[in-house]
Enzyme design. Structure first.
Site, PDB file in Angstrom:
ATOM      1  N   GLU A 174       0.803  -1.223   0.000  1.00 13.13           N
ATOM      2  CA  GLU A 174       0.000   0.000   0.000  1.00 13.13           C
ATOM      3  C   GLU A 174       0.835   1.271   0.000  1.00 13.13           C
ATOM      4  OE1 GLU A 174      -3.636   2.030   2.603  1.00 13.13           O
ATOM      5  OE2 GLU A 174      -2.358   0.517   3.546  1.00 13.13           O
ATOM      6  N   GLU A 212     -12.419   2.970   4.750  1.00 11.15           N
ATOM      7  CA  GLU A 212     -11.337   3.282   5.685  1.00 11.15           C
ATOM      8  C   GLU A 212     -11.229   4.795   5.827  1.00 11.15           C
ATOM      9  OE1 GLU A 212      -6.885   1.518   6.394  1.00 11.15           O
ATOM     10  OE2 GLU A 212      -7.128   2.989   4.809  1.00 11.15           O
TER      11      GLU A 212
END
Length: 278
Positions: A154, A253
């Site tokens: 990520e 998120e």
């Protein structure tokens, strides 16, 4: 719609519902109408006790939700750490964590594990860190593949010493591991908020790396709040992802900025399932 298809939305229980005890959050999410959750590493150490692991697994099972993702241990996140896998002094800690993470994954059928790369170490050699990271990620990738799962890499914003900022940065790591170790179970975690904040061209990243995207997360920009609180074209990007073939869940998120963090999504849509390509 196939009831056995994965949930379209998965709620990140580590950033949302902060006022609720962490192992109560899966049930709260289910009561809100969702059927899937994801977590950062939910324990204070890389190798929790069996009792702690059992409590976590039980919380997921009792809530009746699917756990779509779990992070590897990332160190002291509140203190600014963003992963331990590139730290030469913490190799044993990360390798031990792999066993725990994949063990939980096997029990709960988790399809993806997020491996935060780690900050650059003051006074350290970046090349040494990258070499350690490649070896650790190969080990993690092999372990995940053994249960049919993938490891996610990520790009992250808001961490000045974190070296992976763009989709291309993450893909460079994925390519290195595949070329050096033959491990092909690493995928890109495309967090649209992080990519936008870091100045990446989100649409171009989706087009260029469509075949490597293993998971998608969203938050609005600016502010990292609920969809609709900023100006990021989330609907457009999600439609784009669907056009290029992404069929995984969308991770929610974001930071709660409103009394009801899920008010933006009608309840009847919260249990939606991923639609297979025709």
């Amino acid at each position: 719609m196939n009831a056995n298809a994965p949930a379209k939305y998965t709620v990140n229980c580590s950033i949302l519902l902060a006022d609720t005890p962490i192992f109560d959050r899966p049930r709260t999410v289910r009561e809100a109408g969702f059927e899937a959750v994801e977590f950062w590493w939910p324990f204070p150490t890389a190798v929790p006790s069996d009792r702690q692991v059992d409590a976590f697994v039980t919380a997921i099972e009792d809530a009746g939700v699917q756990l779509t993702g779990l992070n590897f241990a990332a160190g002291d996140m509140p203190g600014g750490e963003r992963g331990i896998l590139s730290d030469p002094a913490r190799v044993a800690e990360f390798r031990d964590n792999i066993d725990v993470v994949v063990g939980i994954g096997e029990r709960l059928g988790i399809p993806a594990f997020n491996a935060l790369y780690g900050n650059r170490i003051d006074g350290g050699d970046p090349a040494e860190q990258d070499a350690v990271a490649a070896e650790n990620l190969a080990a993690a990738g092999r372990a995940a593949a053994g249960i049919g799962a993938v490891v996610l890499i990520e790009p992250v914003s808001g961490a000045p010493r974190y070296p992976l900022l763009t989709a291309a940065d993450a893909v460079t790591v994925i390519d290195r591991v595949r070329e050096q170790s033959g491990v092909d179970s690493l995928r890109l975690l495309a967090d649209l908020y992080h990519l936008q904040v870091n100045g990446d061209d989100v649409a171009a990243a989706i087009d260029t790396h469509a075949g490597l995207i293993g998971h998608v997360q969203i938050a609005d920009d600016p502010g990292r709040g609920e969809p609709g609180t900023g100006t990021l074209d989330l609907d457009g990007h999600l439609a784009h992802l669907e056009r290029v073939g992404y069929r995984g869940p969308i991770g929610l998120e974001y930071k709660q900025t409103q009394d009801d963090p899920f008010a933006w999504l009608p309840r009847e849509q919260r249990a939606a399932r991923v639609v297979a390509a025709s």
